[in-house]
Design a protein around this motif. Structure first.
Motif, PDB file in Angstrom:
ATOM      1  N   GLU A   1       0.834  -1.195   0.000  1.00 15.45           N
ATOM      2  CA  GLU A   1       0.000   0.000   0.000  1.00 15.45           C
ATOM      3  C   GLU A   1       0.870   1.246   0.000  1.00 15.45           C
ATOM      4  OE1 GLU A   1      -3.009  -0.031  -0.588  1.00 15.45           O
ATOM      5  OE2 GLU A   1      -4.018  -1.768   0.286  1.00 15.45           O
ATOM      6  N   ARG A   2       0.242   2.388  -0.251  1.00 15.52           N
ATOM      7  CA  ARG A   2       0.996   3.637  -0.368  1.00 15.52           C
ATOM      8  C   ARG A   2       1.600   4.099   0.951  1.00 15.52           C
ATOM      9  NH1 ARG A   2       0.090   5.854  -5.441  1.00 15.52           N
ATOM     10  NH2 ARG A   2      -1.535   4.736  -6.593  1.00 15.52           N
ATOM     11  N   ASN A   3       1.147   3.526   2.059  1.00 12.80           N
ATOM     12  CA  ASN A   3       1.754   3.838   3.348  1.00 12.80           C
ATOM     13  C   ASN A   3       3.007   3.016   3.617  1.00 12.80           C
ATOM     14  OD1 ASN A   3       0.761   1.293   3.903  1.00 12.80           O
ATOM     15  ND2 ASN A   3      -0.799   1.972   5.362  1.00 12.80           N
ATOM     16  N   GLY A   4       3.421   2.199   2.644  1.00 15.34           N
ATOM     17  CA  GLY A   4       4.642   1.417   2.779  1.00 15.34           C
ATOM     18  C   GLY A   4       4.465   0.083   3.460  1.00 15.34           C
ATOM     19  N   ARG A   5       3.244  -0.287   3.789  1.00 16.38           N
ATOM     20  CA  ARG A   5       2.986  -1.561   4.457  1.00 16.38           C
ATOM     21  C   ARG A   5       2.406  -2.568   3.481  1.00 16.38           C
ATOM     22  NH1 ARG A   5       0.151   0.296  10.215  1.00 16.38           N
ATOM     23  NH2 ARG A   5       1.943   1.516  10.996  1.00 16.38           N
ATOM     24  N   ALA A   6       2.774  -3.839   3.688  1.00 16.09           N
ATOM     25  CA  ALA A   6       2.216  -4.896   2.846  1.00 16.09           C
ATOM     26  C   ALA A   6       0.706  -4.933   3.008  1.00 16.09           C
ATOM     27  CB  ALA A   6       2.831  -6.239   3.217  1.00 16.09           C
ATOM     28  N   SER A   7       0.007  -5.156   1.903  1.00 15.11           N
ATOM     29  CA  SER A   7      -1.451  -5.149   1.938  1.00 15.11           C
ATOM     30  C   SER A   7      -1.985  -6.388   2.640  1.00 15.11           C
ATOM     31  CB  SER A   7      -2.007  -5.094   0.517  1.00 15.11           C
ATOM     32  OG  SER A   7      -1.746  -6.313  -0.159  1.00 15.11           O
ATOM     33  N   CYS A   8      -3.242  -6.338   3.031  1.00 15.24           N
ATOM     34  CA  CYS A   8      -3.883  -7.482   3.684  1.00 15.24           C
ATOM     35  C   CYS A   8      -3.918  -8.684   2.747  1.00 15.24           C
ATOM     36  CB  CYS A   8      -5.299  -7.111   4.127  1.00 15.24           C
ATOM     37  SG  CYS A   8      -5.357  -5.880   5.438  1.00 15.24           S
ATOM     38  N   LEU A   9      -4.239  -8.450   1.473  1.00 16.94           N
ATOM     39  CA  LEU A   9      -4.288  -9.561   0.525  1.00 16.94           C
ATOM     40  C   LEU A   9      -2.906 -10.170   0.307  1.00 16.94           C
ATOM     41  CD1 LEU A   9      -6.856  -8.468  -2.224  1.00 16.94           C
ATOM     42  CD2 LEU A   9      -7.012 -10.420  -0.659  1.00 16.94           C
TER      43      LEU A   9
ATOM     44  N   LEU B   1       4.078  -1.846 -10.702  1.00 13.14           N
ATOM     45  CA  LEU B   1       4.124  -3.134 -10.007  1.00 13.14           C
ATOM     46  C   LEU B   1       5.547  -3.452  -9.569  1.00 13.14           C
ATOM     47  CD1 LEU B   1       3.195  -5.946  -9.127  1.00 13.14           C
ATOM     48  CD2 LEU B   1       3.359  -6.664 -11.530  1.00 13.14           C
ATOM     49  N   GLU B   2       6.509  -3.289 -10.455  1.00 15.80           N
ATOM     50  CA  GLU B   2       7.885  -3.637 -10.111  1.00 15.80           C
ATOM     51  C   GLU B   2       8.440  -2.720  -9.032  1.00 15.80           C
ATOM     52  OE1 GLU B   2      10.108  -3.882 -13.735  1.00 15.80           O
ATOM     53  OE2 GLU B   2       9.108  -5.744 -14.352  1.00 15.80           O
ATOM     54  N   ALA B   3       7.989  -1.469  -9.009  1.00 13.45           N
ATOM     55  CA  ALA B   3       8.396  -0.567  -7.932  1.00 13.45           C
ATOM     56  C   ALA B   3       7.823  -1.045  -6.598  1.00 13.45           C
ATOM     57  CB  ALA B   3       7.939   0.860  -8.227  1.00 13.45           C
ATOM     58  N   ARG B   4       6.604  -1.562  -6.611  1.00 14.58           N
ATOM     59  CA  ARG B   4       6.007  -2.100  -5.383  1.00 14.58           C
ATOM     60  C   ARG B   4       6.733  -3.367  -4.938  1.00 14.58           C
ATOM     61  NH1 ARG B   4       4.506   2.236  -4.355  1.00 14.58           N
ATOM     62  NH2 ARG B   4       2.350   2.992  -4.292  1.00 14.58           N
TER      63      ARG B   4
END
Length: 471
Positions: free
Chosen positions: A334-342, A372-375
């Motif tokens: 997510e944009r807050n830098g945390r891995a998403s729930c999914l 995507l690759e940046a994430r």
């Protein structure tokens, strides 16, 4: 050495008193405002990298930024550097330093001279950087150089010197193309740095695709020990099994044709209807009922929240990119830098399902691939200080990601050939010993020449069909 006619005086960074009167120093400082001084340095390094051998260009760089040598570089160049230091803005200095570095890096890489890039990185290890200085300008310069060498900017410069065939000193180097993507998408970085990152990432991926294709074919050749082959993955012989499993999925559901059909069938829908169809497209062919329900709930909730002001308007390409970027965040970081729930829910138990979801997004919106690759790079960066043994789950996902994208979204086509006379496409991924991998360059035909599967119409809710088990 390149002569300069812009200045008749040398401003000594070492002593600060070279015989010039204060008003002369002030006059020369006013000659170059900050932007002009920066541009003069860029032009200087662009000139020397084109005219001088790499060793001489490196020597000039060293004498400008690290070992200040009066008389060994044009006086105007040191005058520009002093003007930049006098602005007392460390970020501007660092931006200038980085851009000068990448001017050299890009030009050397264009002429396939890789060794000087590594030497450029090591210049900052020079002992003189740690020495005390009398003059304020030189003291500031060395302090800022020390700060640079412990910053992410220096790590990025070191990454540019990393070569595909170099020994892997850290597990994250296997995923260098994604780490480089962080530099490419950051509009605050110098344009030369973004160009260097883009070029290096492209070449790294080309090497990986080539080596993966060769390994997958040779690994099953009679009499060839797998351990003696060049394996670009961290999966050992399991890489072949993974490719076979991915190709077996292909016979159940051709994702390229599925994406093509989806775009064709939804191009005239309203944005609201498109969002409904997109959710069904993504979960189509997922077997596990609990996973289907989780995906349907979370993806549809995310989609419903996106840009409701456009719901009654026609779908556009710009909206497609924005929506796919948002879903990439929903499935990764997510944009807050945390891995998403999914991501947290799928990465350990259903990593291949997660990868396939991302592949399906990129197949309908290639423009989202950089995002995507940046994430993916962001996820790697979060764990880069951890030992590889503690990140086995992440390494497994990243290997699946690299291999699956090489199979589905690159310019090499993989196929399974039966060595036992079997002709049925209904392949069980757990019993593929009679199948061999065959790879060839992908041929792009016209739309009319592409074989289309009979797929459901996505403005209706399809019934999920089975896929092979997770690996």
């Amino acid at each position: 050495m390149i002569a300069s006619t812009n200045s008749k005086r040398f401003l000594s960074l070492e002593s600060g008193a070279d015989g010039g009167r204060p008003e002369e120093t002030e006059h020369l400082a006013g000659t170059y405002h900050l932007a002009g001084a920066q541009q003069a340095l860029y032009s200087y390094f662009l000139t020397i990298v084109k005219q001088l051998p790499p060793e001489d260009a490196l020597d000039q760089f060293r004498k400008v930024f690290v070992q200040i040598r009066p008389g060994s570089v044009p006086q105007s160049v040191l005058g520009c550097l002093k003007q930049i230091l006098s602005a007392n803005d460390e970020q501007e200095f660092r931006y200038t330093l980085r851009r000068c570095c990448y001017i050299l890096v890009n030009n050397w890489r264009l002429t396939t001279q890789h060794e000087p890039i590594g030497k450029l990185v090591r210049i900052f290890d020079d002992p003189s950087v740690e020495q005390p200085a009398i003059s304020g300008s030189l003291r500031r310069l060395r302090e800022w150089l020390r700060n640079f060498t412990v910053s992410p900017d220096y790590d990025q410069l070191k990454l540019s010197a990393q070569r595909y065939d170099d020994a892997r000193v850290h597990w994250t180097y296997r995923y260098t193309p994604y780490l480089l993507m962080l530099q490419e998408v950051d509009q605050k970085t110098p344009i030369e740095q973004r160009q260097a990152a883009r070029g290096l990432a492209r070449r790294w991926k080309e090497h990986f695709r080539r080596d993966l294709a060769l390994f997958s074919v040779r690994a099953e050749a009679n009499g060839v020990p797998v351990d003696e082959l060049k394996n670009p993955t961290a999966l050992g012989s399991d890489a072949v099994r993974l490719i076979k499993g991915i190709l077996a999925r292909h016979y159940s559901c051709d994702y390229q044709n599925l994406a093509h059909s989806f775009l064709q069938q939804t191009q005239h829908l309203s944005f609201a209807a498109f969002k409904q169809s997109l959710c069904e497209y993504l979960i189509f062919a997922v077997r596990d009922g609990l996973v289907v329900q989780m995906l349907r709930n979370q993806l549809q909730a995310r989609l419903d929240s996106l840009y409701p002001e456009y719901d009654n308007k026609p779908m556009t390409r710009a909206l497609l990119i924005r929506v796919c970027n948002q879903l990439v965040d929903c499935l990764t970081l997510e944009r807050n830098g945390r891995a998403s729930c999914l991501f947290n829910s799928l990465v350990s138990s259903y990593p291949l399902t997660l990868v396939i979801l991302l592949v399906k997004l990129i197949l309908i919106c290639p423009n989202s691939r950089a995002h995507l690759e940046a994430r993916i790079a962001g996820i790697i960066s979060v764990h880069r200080d951890h030992r590889e043994e503690d990140c086995r789950w992440l390494v497994g996902f990243l290997e699946m990601f690299q291999i699956t994208f090489a199979v589905y979204a690159e310019n090499i086509r993989y196929n399974l050939l039966s060595m036992q006379g079997a002709t049925s496409p209904d392949l069980d991924p757990l019993t593929l010993t009679g199948q061999r991998i065959f790879s060839q360059s992908r041929w792009e035909g016209s739309e009319e020449e592409v074989c289309k599967l009979a797929t459901p119409r996505f403005h209706q809710a399809p019934t999920p069909i089975g896929l092979e088990p997770e690996f």
